[in-house]
Design a protein around this motif. Structure first.
Motif, mmCIF file in Angstrom:
data_model
loop_
_atom_site.group_PDB
_atom_site.id
_atom_site.type_symbol
_atom_site.label_atom_id
_atom_site.label_comp_id
_atom_site.label_asym_id
_atom_site.label_seq_id
_atom_site.Cartn_x
_atom_site.Cartn_y
_atom_site.Cartn_z
ATOM 1 N N HIS A 107 0.595 -1.225 -0.062
ATOM 2 C CA HIS A 107 0.009 0.027 -0.049
ATOM 3 C C HIS A 107 0.815 1.163 -0.062
ATOM 4 N N GLU A 108 0.278 2.363 -0.348
ATOM 5 C CA GLU A 108 0.576 3.775 -0.106
ATOM 6 C C GLU A 108 0.913 3.973 1.376
ATOM 7 N N ASN A 109 1.207 5.157 1.608
ATOM 8 C CA ASN A 109 1.461 5.783 2.961
ATOM 9 C C ASN A 109 0.317 5.998 3.842
ATOM 10 N N SER A 148 -5.472 9.162 8.593
ATOM 11 C CA SER A 148 -4.325 8.628 7.648
ATOM 12 C C SER A 148 -3.035 9.363 8.001
ATOM 13 N N ALA A 149 -3.139 10.574 8.816
ATOM 14 C CA ALA A 149 -1.969 11.139 9.134
ATOM 15 C C ALA A 149 -1.307 10.510 10.199
ATOM 16 N N GLN A 150 -1.739 9.877 11.105
ATOM 17 C CA GLN A 150 -1.121 9.093 12.057
ATOM 18 C C GLN A 150 -0.865 7.711 11.425
ATOM 19 N N VAL A 151 -1.430 7.368 10.529
ATOM 20 C CA VAL A 151 -0.827 6.041 9.426
ATOM 21 C C VAL A 151 0.460 6.469 8.981
ATOM 22 N N THR A 152 0.576 7.579 8.558
ATOM 23 C CA THR A 152 1.771 7.960 7.754
ATOM 24 C C THR A 152 2.972 7.990 8.928
ATOM 25 N N GLY A 180 2.578 -23.531 -6.286
ATOM 26 C CA GLY A 180 3.060 -23.778 -7.503
ATOM 27 C C GLY A 180 3.123 -22.483 -8.325
ATOM 28 N N ALA A 181 2.506 -21.556 -7.921
ATOM 29 C CA ALA A 181 2.625 -20.446 -8.734
ATOM 30 C C ALA A 181 3.731 -19.823 -8.911
ATOM 31 N N LYS A 182 4.070 -19.007 -9.845
ATOM 32 C CA LYS A 182 5.103 -17.875 -9.774
ATOM 33 C C LYS A 182 4.682 -16.581 -9.038
ATOM 34 N N LEU A 183 5.401 -15.992 -8.300
ATOM 35 C CA LEU A 183 5.162 -14.871 -7.448
ATOM 36 C C LEU A 183 5.604 -13.609 -8.120
ATOM 37 N N GLY A 184 4.571 -12.480 -7.914
ATOM 38 C CA GLY A 184 4.879 -11.138 -8.165
ATOM 39 C C GLY A 184 4.734 -10.246 -6.924
ATOM 40 N N MET A 185 5.009 -9.006 -7.434
ATOM 41 C CA MET A 185 4.722 -7.839 -6.492
ATOM 42 C C MET A 185 4.414 -6.589 -7.166
ATOM 43 N N VAL A 186 3.795 -5.591 -6.386
ATOM 44 C CA VAL A 186 3.309 -4.398 -7.070
ATOM 45 C C VAL A 186 3.301 -3.563 -5.784
ATOM 46 N N GLY A 187 3.714 -2.168 -5.980
ATOM 47 C CA GLY A 187 3.505 -1.198 -4.828
ATOM 48 C C GLY A 187 3.249 -0.001 -5.361
ATOM 49 N N PHE A 188 2.873 1.009 -4.447
ATOM 50 C CA PHE A 188 2.370 2.353 -5.137
ATOM 51 C C PHE A 188 2.947 3.123 -4.078
#
Length: 299
Positions: A107-109, A148-152, A180-188
């Motif tokens: 996730h984002e900030n 969200s400010a406290q999260v950041t 058995g699956a190939k693994l990927g990643m995405v982040g923003f």
């Protein structure tokens, strides 16, 4: 101030420069990140903020629902799983009906939001089971914070080593759920930086990764990674783009398969359909590029 804290503080300053939050709110958020008033004021000025009354109104959010990129999302379910040192990690899981691969979503900030859950659901609808990790799991999860400010601010206090350990545990959970699956990643945004960080840790289990406009950790070395990397940037995101040459150089040195894509005319966070920088056309193109990348390296 750590590099990630600096990045988060600059995010706040640019949100103010772009008119997304008031000066007063920017100063509040910078204070949560540990900046005293003089330092916070100097940062706002350095990022191009003009002097402004603290009571200026916050811009209203866009009216009407934005059309997200990609297919309608499949439902996600909240899950918990074992993390390092006996901790319990949290996330949102979306299973593809006919799985082609599996993807870790970071996730984002603002933490694990409905938007990020939707990204996981859209990936599942495209054939890639997805696990969206909550990097604030040890604090009780994103939902345990007041705003969200406290999260950041809390994200800015966590060490890179802890982030890496929790992401590695999430990769392990993803592999078990999608055996058995190939693994990927995405982040923003912040999650894009986390994607670079995990690649720099030498994580060998990822076959593909896609950091979206993420800050590159200082001295990043991708030796040991095996991932094919799709690096996504926004043309009007000068701050993150400043690290793009170093990212390309590090990818070349590691001998990784990679592509760098810069979408013209758009700003940081253009993929987030819940934000004011959203660009529907660029987001749709980016989603198609992402799925094509996974089709080439995960399916």
């Amino acid at each position: 101030m750590t590099p990630f804290q600096r990045y988060l503080a600059e995010e706040v300053a640019l949100d103010h420069v772009d008119g997304l939050i008031t000066r007063r709110e920017a100063l509040r958020r910078l204070g949560l990140l540990g900046l005293a008033l003089p330092a916070a004021t100097a940062l706002l000025s350095a990022c191009g903020a003009a002097p402004e009354a603290a009571t200026s109104p916050t811009p209203a959010p866009p009216t009407g629902a934005a059309s997200p990129a990609g297919p309608s999302p499949l439902p996600t379910e909240g899950i918990t799983f074992a993390g390092p040192e006996g901790v319990t990690l949290r996330g949102a899981w979306a299973a593809a009906a006919q799985r082609r691969g599996a993807v870790l979503v970071v996730h984002e900030n603002r933490g694990l939001t409905d938007h990020i859950r939707s990204v996981a659901g859209r990936l599942a609808a495209s054939g890639y089971s997805a696990l969206a990790l909550d990097l604030l799991s040890r604090e009780g999860g994103t939902a345990s914070f007041a705003d969200s400010a406290q999260v950041t601010a809390r994200l800015g206090e966590i060490s890179p080593d802890r982030f890496v350990a929790d992401m590695k545990a999430a990769v392990g959970e993803l592999g078990e759920r999608a055996s058995g699956a190939k693994l990927g990643m995405v982040g923003f945004c912040f999650g894009g930086g986390m994607t670079w960080l995990l690649l720099a840790s030498g994580e060998p289990r990822l076959a593909a990764a896609a950091p979206f406009y993420g800050p590159l950790p200082a001295g990043a070395d991708f030796t040991g990674s095996r991932a094919a990397v799709l690096a996504v940037y926004a043309e009007r995101d000068e701050r993150v783009n400043a690290s793009r040459p170093a990212a390309e150089a590090a990818l070349r040195r590691a001998g990784l398969t990679y592509e760098v894509v810069t979408f013209p005319g758009v700003r940081h966070a253009f993929f987030n359909d819940t934000g004011q920088r959203y660009d529907a056309g660029a987001a749709a193109q980016a989603y198609d590029r992402l799925i094509d990348w996974y089709d080439r390296h995960l399916a």
